[in-house]
Design a protein around this motif. Structure first.
Motif, PDB file in Angstrom:
ATOM      1  N   LEU A  52       0.773  -1.507  -0.076  1.00  9.13           N
ATOM      2  CA  LEU A  52       0.136   0.537  -0.436  1.00  9.13           C
ATOM      3  C   LEU A  52       0.694   1.800   0.236  1.00  9.13           C
ATOM      4  O   LEU A  52       1.518   1.793   0.839  1.00  9.13           O
ATOM      5  N   VAL A  53       1.180   2.034  -0.445  1.00  6.90           N
ATOM      6  CA  VAL A  53       1.171   3.563  -0.872  1.00  6.90           C
ATOM      7  C   VAL A  53       0.667   4.189  -0.660  1.00  6.90           C
ATOM      8  O   VAL A  53      -0.482   4.853  -1.560  1.00  6.90           O
ATOM      9  N   LEU A  54       0.811   4.874   0.550  1.00  9.86           N
ATOM     10  CA  LEU A  54      -0.472   5.543   1.291  1.00  9.86           C
ATOM     11  C   LEU A  54       0.047   7.313   1.806  1.00  9.86           C
ATOM     12  O   LEU A  54       1.214   6.985   2.435  1.00  9.86           O
ATOM     13  N   ASP A  55      -0.730   8.132   1.539  1.00  8.15           N
ATOM     14  CA  ASP A  55      -0.425   9.388   1.934  1.00  8.15           C
ATOM     15  C   ASP A  55      -0.730  10.104   3.185  1.00  8.15           C
ATOM     16  O   ASP A  55      -1.907   8.635   3.521  1.00  8.15           O
ATOM     17  N   VAL A  56       0.339  10.418   3.890  1.00 14.62           N
ATOM     18  CA  VAL A  56      -0.811  10.497   5.102  1.00 14.62           C
ATOM     19  C   VAL A  56      -1.914  11.644   5.367  1.00 14.62           C
ATOM     20  O   VAL A  56      -3.097  11.549   6.559  1.00 14.62           O
ATOM     21  N   ARG A  57      -1.745  12.843   4.822  1.00 15.05           N
ATOM     22  CA  ARG A  57      -2.716  13.870   4.788  1.00 15.05           C
ATOM     23  C   ARG A  57      -4.222  13.648   4.136  1.00 15.05           C
ATOM     24  O   ARG A  57      -3.479  13.554   2.886  1.00 15.05           O
ATOM     25  N   MET A  58      -4.973  12.648   4.669  1.00 16.61           N
ATOM     26  CA  MET A  58      -6.506  13.079   3.428  1.00 16.61           C
ATOM     27  C   MET A  58      -7.140  13.937   3.735  1.00 16.61           C
ATOM     28  O   MET A  58      -7.731  13.748   5.278  1.00 16.61           O
ATOM     29  N   ARG A  59      -8.287  13.975   3.023  1.00 19.56           N
ATOM     30  CA  ARG A  59      -9.625  14.588   3.499  1.00 19.56           C
ATOM     31  C   ARG A  59     -10.208  12.984   4.061  1.00 19.56           C
ATOM     32  O   ARG A  59     -10.051  12.095   3.683  1.00 19.56           O
ATOM     33  N   GLY A  60     -11.367  13.184   5.354  1.00 20.08           N
ATOM     34  CA  GLY A  60     -12.082  11.902   5.839  1.00 20.08           C
ATOM     35  C   GLY A  60     -10.687  11.063   6.614  1.00 20.08           C
ATOM     36  O   GLY A  60     -10.250  12.058   6.948  1.00 20.08           O
TER      37      GLY A  60
END
Length: 208
Positions: A52-60
Motif C-alpha cells: 500500500l502506497v499511502l498518503d498521510v494527510r487526506m480528506r476524511g
C-alpha cells in the motif's frame, strides 16, 4: 485469482495518484488506485498480495487512521508512506507503528520503486508465515483434548512412564495416544514433532 502483487495507491490528490500509477505500470506492476482511505477499505481483500502506497494527510480518514484500522487485520499489505514536508514527524510515527518506509514529496521515482519492492518482500514473508502457521494449526485441530494434553507433555520432554503417572493412565494408553498424535500431526519422528512445535511457536510469535 491473480496472485501477482498489486500496488494499492491511496491518495486524494488526483495528479499524484495518477503519476504513481503510471510509474508502477511502466515497470509492469499491477495497480489499484483510490482517492480515499474509505474507498480502499471498501475494496480491501486480505487475500490479495501487494503493498500500500499511502498518503498521510487526506480528506476524511487520514493515512495514519487507515494504518491503525489495518493493523487490526490478521494480514494486510505492508505500507509505504508518502508525505509532504510538514508531515514528516507523522510519517516517522507511521514507520514506528510498522510502515515499511516513508518518502517525502517530491520523491525520486527509483526510491519509490525500491520501497515498493521491499514492501513486496515483506508481504511475501508475512503470507508465507501465515500459510505455514495455518497448516500447523489445522493439524493441531485434529487432536482430541486428551491427545493435546499428551502432546504438551511430550513437548515438555517427559517420557511415557512419567506422562502416565502425571495423567493417572496406563503407559500403554499413553503410547496409543502418542501414536495418534504423531499420525495426526504427520510427524515421522520425535525430532520432527519437536521441530514442528518449535516452528509453530516461532510463527505464532511473529504473527502476534
Amino acid at each position: 485469482m491473480n496472485t501477482d502483487p498489486t500496488v494499492f495507491i491511496v491518495d486524494d490528490d488526483d495528479e499524484v495518484r495518477a503519476a504513481i500509477g503510471l510509474l508502477m505500470e511502466s515497470v509492469g506492476l499491477e495497480v489499484r488506485a483510490y482517492d480515499s482511505a474509505q474507498a480502499f477499505l471498501d475494496d480491501f481483500d486480505p487475500a490479495r498480495p501487494g503493498c500500500l502506497v499511502l498518503d498521510v494527510r487526506m480528506r476524511g480518514m487520514s493515512g495514519i487512521e487507515l494504518q491503525t484500522r489495518l493493523a487490526a487485520e490478521p494480514i494486510h499489505p505492508p505500507i509505504v508512506i508518502i508525505t509532504g514536508h510538514g508531515d514528516v514527524p507523522m510519517a516517522v510515527r507511521a514507520v514506528q507503528a510498522g510502515a515499511v518506509d516513508f518518502l517525502e514529496k517530491p520523491f525520486n521515482d527509483q526510491a519509490l520503486l525500491d520501497a515498493v519492492h521491499r514492501a513486496f518482500g515483506v508481504d511475501a514473508r508475512r503470507r508465507g508465515h501465515a500459510m505455514r502457521l495455518a497448516e500447523v494449526n489445522q493439524r493441531l485441530e485434529r487432536l482430541s483434548p486428551r491427545e493435546r494434553e499428551i502432546l504438551n507433555q511430550i513437548v515438555a520432554g517427559k517420557r511415557n512412564k512419567v506422562i502416565a503417572a502425571d495423567l493417572h493412565i496406563s503407559q500403554s494408553t499413553v503410547e496409543a495416544h502418542r501414536a495418534k498424535v504423531m499420525d495426526k500431526l504427520e510427524a515421522r519422528s520425535l525430532s520432527e514433532l519437536m521441530r514442528l512445535m518449535l516452528m509453530n511457536a516461532e510463527l505464532d510469535q511473529e504473527q502476534s
